[in-house]
Write a protein that holds these residues in place. Structure first.
Motif, mmCIF file in Angstrom:
data_model
loop_
_atom_site.group_PDB
_atom_site.id
_atom_site.type_symbol
_atom_site.label_atom_id
_atom_site.label_comp_id
_atom_site.label_asym_id
_atom_site.label_seq_id
_atom_site.Cartn_x
_atom_site.Cartn_y
_atom_site.Cartn_z
ATOM 1 N N LEU A 209 -15.404 -19.735 18.515
ATOM 2 C CA LEU A 209 -15.132 -18.897 19.634
ATOM 3 C C LEU A 209 -16.225 -17.474 19.377
ATOM 4 O O LEU A 209 -16.771 -17.236 18.185
ATOM 5 N N SER A 210 -16.251 -16.912 20.444
ATOM 6 C CA SER A 210 -17.172 -15.574 20.466
ATOM 7 C C SER A 210 -16.255 -14.617 21.203
ATOM 8 O O SER A 210 -15.482 -15.076 22.111
ATOM 9 N N ALA A 211 -16.303 -13.382 21.077
ATOM 10 C CA ALA A 211 -15.926 -12.328 21.991
ATOM 11 C C ALA A 211 -17.183 -11.503 22.368
ATOM 12 O O ALA A 211 -18.177 -11.139 21.847
ATOM 13 N N SER A 212 -16.828 -10.588 23.284
ATOM 14 C CA SER A 212 -17.744 -9.766 24.108
ATOM 15 C C SER A 212 -16.972 -8.480 24.580
ATOM 16 O O SER A 212 -15.798 -8.872 25.306
ATOM 17 N N ARG A 213 -17.496 -7.450 24.952
ATOM 18 C CA ARG A 213 -16.905 -6.205 25.547
ATOM 19 C C ARG A 213 -17.985 -5.496 26.224
ATOM 20 O O ARG A 213 -18.652 -4.771 25.708
ATOM 21 N N PRO A 214 -18.086 -6.232 27.528
ATOM 22 C CA PRO A 214 -18.954 -5.536 28.438
ATOM 23 C C PRO A 214 -18.817 -4.234 28.908
ATOM 24 O O PRO A 214 -19.779 -3.356 29.277
ATOM 25 N N GLN A 215 -17.524 -3.954 29.002
ATOM 26 C CA GLN A 215 -16.981 -2.537 29.694
ATOM 27 C C GLN A 215 -15.972 -1.934 28.457
ATOM 28 O O GLN A 215 -15.445 -2.624 27.734
ATOM 29 N N ASP A 216 -15.865 -0.486 28.602
ATOM 30 C CA ASP A 216 -14.732 0.003 27.745
ATOM 31 C C ASP A 216 -13.595 -0.782 27.714
ATOM 32 O O ASP A 216 -13.021 -0.626 26.437
ATOM 33 N N ARG A 217 -12.706 -1.054 28.777
ATOM 34 C CA ARG A 217 -11.646 -1.641 28.896
ATOM 35 C C ARG A 217 -11.593 -3.119 29.118
ATOM 36 O O ARG A 217 -10.365 -3.593 29.583
ATOM 37 N N GLN A 218 -12.454 -3.570 28.639
ATOM 38 C CA GLN A 218 -12.581 -5.155 28.969
ATOM 39 C C GLN A 218 -13.085 -6.024 27.579
ATOM 40 O O GLN A 218 -14.014 -5.586 27.150
ATOM 41 N N PHE A 219 -12.274 -6.865 27.216
ATOM 42 C CA PHE A 219 -12.736 -7.805 26.310
ATOM 43 C C PHE A 219 -12.354 -9.268 26.836
ATOM 44 O O PHE A 219 -11.715 -9.702 27.250
ATOM 45 N N ILE A 220 -13.506 -9.942 26.420
ATOM 46 C CA ILE A 220 -13.672 -11.323 26.532
ATOM 47 C C ILE A 220 -13.839 -12.260 25.631
ATOM 48 O O ILE A 220 -14.700 -11.927 24.538
ATOM 49 N N LEU A 221 -12.972 -13.427 25.523
ATOM 50 C CA LEU A 221 -13.058 -14.362 24.465
ATOM 51 C C LEU A 221 -13.580 -15.710 25.121
ATOM 52 O O LEU A 221 -13.056 -15.990 26.190
ATOM 53 N N SER A 222 -14.668 -16.332 24.464
ATOM 54 C CA SER A 222 -15.592 -17.281 25.166
ATOM 55 C C SER A 222 -15.398 -18.290 23.905
ATOM 56 O O SER A 222 -15.303 -18.213 22.752
ATOM 57 N N SER A 223 -16.052 -19.522 24.405
ATOM 58 C CA SER A 223 -16.411 -20.750 23.752
ATOM 59 C C SER A 223 -17.413 -21.643 24.739
ATOM 60 O O SER A 223 -17.193 -21.715 25.986
ATOM 61 N N LYS A 224 -18.415 -22.070 24.088
ATOM 62 C CA LYS A 224 -19.223 -22.997 24.695
ATOM 63 C C LYS A 224 -18.476 -24.374 24.978
ATOM 64 O O LYS A 224 -18.705 -25.188 26.065
ATOM 65 N N LYS A 225 -17.935 -24.904 23.845
ATOM 66 C CA LYS A 225 -17.365 -26.097 23.798
ATOM 67 C C LYS A 225 -16.237 -26.116 22.863
ATOM 68 O O LYS A 225 -16.198 -25.999 21.846
ATOM 69 N N LEU A 226 -15.238 -26.111 23.797
ATOM 70 C CA LEU A 226 -13.677 -26.149 22.988
ATOM 71 C C LEU A 226 -13.462 -27.525 22.206
ATOM 72 O O LEU A 226 -13.833 -28.684 22.418
ATOM 73 N N LEU A 227 -12.719 -27.273 20.938
ATOM 74 C CA LEU A 227 -12.214 -27.964 20.159
ATOM 75 C C LEU A 227 -10.881 -28.470 20.195
ATOM 76 O O LEU A 227 -10.135 -27.342 20.637
ATOM 77 N N LEU A 228 -10.135 -29.518 19.917
ATOM 78 C CA LEU A 228 -8.769 -29.846 19.903
ATOM 79 C C LEU A 228 -7.968 -28.481 19.248
ATOM 80 O O LEU A 228 -7.052 -27.950 19.511
#
Lengths: 112, 114
Positions: B64-83
């Motif tokens: 997984l990876s995370a990003s914070r593009p704005q002060d009050r926004q936090f996003i969790l991402s994955s390019k390819k999910l695993l079980l």
């Protein structure tokens, strides 16, 4: 951060006080004791925290032993809505990147 | 007063598909933000935390990876999910001011990877 030990589960009668123990024998002088709870399928909810003095708020009381190696969370009049997993956490006084480490907690079931 | 939102509430995704979970906080500025994961019957595991825009710290190596593009926004991402990515994902915030200790948690996203 110091490790905590809690019983895996306990039952409590509705309307009675629930006393939840926590051992933290390796706690150091600048570490606080925090309590959170998590009702099923919800995010954890902060309850209370303390350093060495006993603390009380509208939700609970926290009793810390004089040597600070253990503490007890007291729910004074348990209700069915207090059924949850209760986490005892030891943490250094907050720095800007303070983090919480949640263990398995105590599953408290309040019975009518 | 401050509120924290997460969406979606539940998600079912196939293995290998991408993931994007969003968390937003209202009523505060410059919060510290956190992503936790809770596997079934387990405690919470801290995945990422952020003390400011673009500042991400990872606690455990993972898919997984995370990003914070704005002060009050936090996003969790994955390019390819695993079980093994299945679980209950919780976002939390606390004020960035020193000496204030409580973290406040969002309602969570329950992710099932099939």
């Amino acid at each position: 951060d110091a490790k905590t030990t809690q019983p895996p589960s306990m039952d409590c009668a509705e309307g009675r006080a629930a006393n939840l123990p926590c051992n933290h024998s390796t706690i150091s002088g600048n570490e606080y004791v925090y309590w959170y709870r998590q009702i099923h399928s919800q995010g954890p909810q902060y309850i209370i925290h303390g350093l060495k003095n006993n603390e009380t708020n509208e939700m609970a009381s926290l009793i810390i032993t004089e040597d600070r190696k253990s503490s007890t969370l007291i729910l004074p009049h348990a209700t069915l809505r207090d059924t949850a997993v209760y986490y005892c956490i030891v943490r250094r006084k907050a720095s800007n990147d303070y983090k919480l480490s949640f263990g398995a907690g105590t599953t408290v079931t309040v019975r009518a | 007063s401050q509120t924290i939102h997460q969406w979606p509430a539940t998600l079912v995704q196939p293995v290998g598909s991408p993931l994007s979970l969003e968390c937003t906080v209202e009523g505060t500025s410059n919060p510290n933000l956190y992503w936790y994961r809770q596997a079934a019957g387990r405690g919470l595991q801290l995945l990422f935390y952020s003390v400011g825009i673009g500042q991400i710290s990872s606690e455990v190596p993972q898919n997984l990876s995370a990003s914070r593009p704005q002060d009050r926004q936090f996003i969790l991402s994955s390019k390819k999910l695993l079980l093994s990515d299945s679980g209950f994902y919780l976002c939390a915030w606390r004020t960035g001011l020193a000496g204030t200790n409580e973290q406040f948690f969002g309602p969570g996203t329950r992710l099932t990877v099939l």
